[in-house]
Design an enzyme around this catalytic site. Structure first.
Site, PDB file in Angstrom:
ATOM      1  N   ASP A  50       7.371  -2.045  -5.603  1.00 54.40           N
ATOM      2  CA  ASP A  50       7.238  -0.603  -5.411  1.00 54.40           C
ATOM      3  C   ASP A  50       6.288  -0.258  -4.277  1.00 54.40           C
ATOM      4  O   ASP A  50       5.500  -1.090  -3.835  1.00 54.40           O
ATOM      5  CB  ASP A  50       6.650   0.023  -6.682  1.00 54.40           C
ATOM      6  CG  ASP A  50       7.723   0.311  -7.704  1.00 54.40           C
ATOM      7  OD1 ASP A  50       8.903   0.170  -7.374  1.00 54.40           O
ATOM      8  OD2 ASP A  50       7.355   0.683  -8.832  1.00 54.40           O
ATOM      9  N   LYS A  72       9.481   4.663  -3.710  1.00 55.15           N
ATOM     10  CA  LYS A  72       9.968   6.033  -3.681  1.00 55.15           C
ATOM     11  C   LYS A  72       9.110   6.901  -2.770  1.00 55.15           C
ATOM     12  O   LYS A  72       9.055   8.104  -2.922  1.00 55.15           O
ATOM     13  CB  LYS A  72       9.942   6.618  -5.090  1.00 55.15           C
ATOM     14  CG  LYS A  72      10.945   5.959  -6.021  1.00 55.15           C
ATOM     15  CD  LYS A  72      10.865   6.577  -7.381  1.00 55.15           C
ATOM     16  CE  LYS A  72      11.745   5.871  -8.375  1.00 55.15           C
ATOM     17  NZ  LYS A  72      13.159   6.038  -8.095  1.00 55.15           N
ATOM     18  N   MET A 187      -0.378  11.503 -10.823  1.00 55.69           N
ATOM     19  CA  MET A 187       0.557  12.336 -10.052  1.00 55.69           C
ATOM     20  C   MET A 187       0.199  13.815 -10.169  1.00 55.69           C
ATOM     21  O   MET A 187       1.080  14.665 -10.338  1.00 55.69           O
ATOM     22  CB  MET A 187       1.998  12.088 -10.542  1.00 55.69           C
ATOM     23  CG  MET A 187       2.435  10.642 -10.332  1.00 55.69           C
ATOM     24  SD  MET A 187       4.057  10.261 -11.003  1.00 55.69           S
ATOM     25  CE  MET A 187       3.639   9.778 -12.671  1.00 55.69           C
TER      26      MET A 187
HETATM   27  N1  SAH Z   1       2.223   2.370 -13.377  1.00 56.19           N
HETATM   28  C1  SAH Z   1       1.152   2.952 -12.575  1.00 56.19           C
HETATM   29  C2  SAH Z   1       1.337   4.451 -12.415  1.00 56.19           C
HETATM   30  C3  SAH Z   1       2.589   4.800 -11.670  1.00 56.19           C
HETATM   31  S1  SAH Z   1       2.755   6.523 -11.415  1.00 56.19           S
HETATM   32  C4  SAH Z   1      -0.191   2.616 -13.223  1.00 56.19           C
HETATM   33  O1  SAH Z   1      -0.224   2.141 -14.354  1.00 56.19           O
HETATM   34  O2  SAH Z   1      -1.214   2.810 -12.566  1.00 56.19           O
HETATM   35  C5  SAH Z   1       2.083   6.701  -9.792  1.00 56.19           C
HETATM   36  C6  SAH Z   1       0.743   7.392  -9.854  1.00 56.19           C
HETATM   37  O3  SAH Z   1      -0.261   6.490 -10.311  1.00 56.19           O
HETATM   38  C7  SAH Z   1       0.230   7.878  -8.532  1.00 56.19           C
HETATM   39  O4  SAH Z   1       0.822   9.105  -8.156  1.00 56.19           O
HETATM   40  C8  SAH Z   1      -1.239   8.036  -8.844  1.00 56.19           C
HETATM   41  O5  SAH Z   1      -1.468   9.188  -9.639  1.00 56.19           O
HETATM   42  C9  SAH Z   1      -1.478   6.816  -9.718  1.00 56.19           C
HETATM   43  N2  SAH Z   1      -1.936   5.661  -8.934  1.00 56.19           N
HETATM   44  C10 SAH Z   1      -1.378   4.449  -8.881  1.00 56.19           C
HETATM   45  N3  SAH Z   1      -2.086   3.617  -8.099  1.00 56.19           N
HETATM   46  C11 SAH Z   1      -3.136   4.332  -7.656  1.00 56.19           C
HETATM   47  C12 SAH Z   1      -4.259   4.048  -6.820  1.00 56.19           C
HETATM   48  N4  SAH Z   1      -4.432   2.839  -6.279  1.00 56.19           N
HETATM   49  N5  SAH Z   1      -5.145   5.033  -6.587  1.00 56.19           N
HETATM   50  C13 SAH Z   1      -5.009   6.246  -7.134  1.00 56.19           C
HETATM   51  N6  SAH Z   1      -3.970   6.587  -7.916  1.00 56.19           N
HETATM   52  C14 SAH Z   1      -3.048   5.640  -8.186  1.00 56.19           C
END
Ligand code: SAH
Length: 284
Positions: A50, A72, A187
């Site tokens: 991803d 995406k 998000m």
């Molecule tokens: N599965 C992921 C979340 C996916 S949804 C998890 O467990 O972290 C995607 C959202 O995750 C982004 O829009 C943001 O809100 C958050 N996110 C993921 N990685 C991030 C990062 N390195 N820094 C800040 N927000 C992050």
């Protein structure tokens, strides 16, 4: 398995041809990968990853492994969820050892459950490898404990938008506001004005501390400290962009003492007792 760095001795699972392992890559810093993730990277013939998977992590792949981008965002054409799931089925049916690598934890706001369901429905054998979710690990890198005894006995993780891109209509912001001292929003940037207003309408103070952590755990990590009342203006003036984790609640104040990345550069803590509770050992 390659010999680049030894894994501690153990009976590591073998990624068999025709299998798909759905694996969390953590929030960014490659050091936050699990050993199971590393074991998977070293065996996979194909890695479907991803946008939120830090590119350096793919350097752990075995030589010659194929990497397929299924993100995406990032200005590249976006893949539809159904197409991604069916691609995984196809690769497995072609006898590949498939690693599906997702940011954070695959089952936290990551559609990992949907992909796994499609695979099972097609008879493809799977393994799930959890990862460190951004809402926990990302906050820790900002010096914010997601629970802290003096602040919260519960935490609520919410998504700031649903499949249609709107604020999720199923979320009862008033109930969340009353029921959870700390709210962690994934998000959330796009609809932050609406979310902050809903929380204030439900009784949270305009002065409630908020932290926004972007690109958490990567070298580009930024942290914006603000309040519910000033968040919209502060986001606009700071120019910060997703991906971001937003944390609402008094645990954000702990960053004044626990911002360990600044401490590591020799900075003094801004306040060693931001909650005014004395030393933990003395107040036990
Ligand atoms: N599965 C992921 C979340 C996916 S949804 C998890 O467990 O972290 C995607 C959202 O995750 C982004 O829009 C943001 O809100 C958050 N996110 C993921 N990685 C991030 C990062 N390195 N820094 C800040 N927000 C992050």
């Amino acid at each position: 398995m390659t010999d680049s760095a030894p894994l501690p001795d153990a009976n590591w699972p073998v990624l068999q041809p025709g299998w798909v392992w759905l694996c969390g890559a953590g929030p960014g810093d490659p050091g936050l990968l699990t050993l199971h993730a590393l074991n998977a990277l070293r065996q996979a013939d194909v890695i479907v990853y991803d946008a939120l998977v830090e590119p350096a992590i793919l350097d752990w792949a075995k030589p010659g492994a194929e990497t397929i981008y299924a993100g995406k965002r990032g200005g590249k054409p976006s893949a539809k969820q159904r197409d991604i799931s069916l691609r995984l089925v196809e690769l497995a049916e072609a006898g590949k050892r498939v690693l599906r690598l997702k940011g954070g934890d695959p089952f936290v706001f990551g559609r990992g459950g949907e992909e796994a369901q499609t695979l099972v429905q097609h008879g493809v054998p799977i393994r799930i490898i959890p990862g460190i979710s951004a809402g926990i690990g990302g906050l820790a890198y900002a010096g914010i404990p997601v629970t802290h005894r003096d602040v919260n006995q519960s935490v609520t993780f919410v998504t700031g938008h649903d499949q249609s891109g709107e604020t999720p209509s199923s979320l009862d912001w008033a109930a969340i506001s009353r029921g959870s001292q700390v709210i962690v929003i994934y998000m959330g940037i796009k609809h932050i004005a609406r979310i902050a207003a809903a929380l204030v309408d439900a009784g949270r103070a305009l002065s409630e501390p908020v932290a926004i952590v972007t690109e958490a755990t990567t070298p580009s990590q930024r942290v914006l400290e603000t309040t519910l009342g000033t968040i919209e203006a502060d986001i606009a003036s700071s120019g910060i962009e997703p991906p971001a984790i937003i944390c609402v609640g008094r645990s954000v104040l702990m960053r004044q003492v626990l911002d360990w990345q600044s401490l590591a550069t020799g900075a003094a803590p801004r306040n060693t007792d931001p909650l005014g509770r004395g030393r933990p050992a003395e107040s036990a």
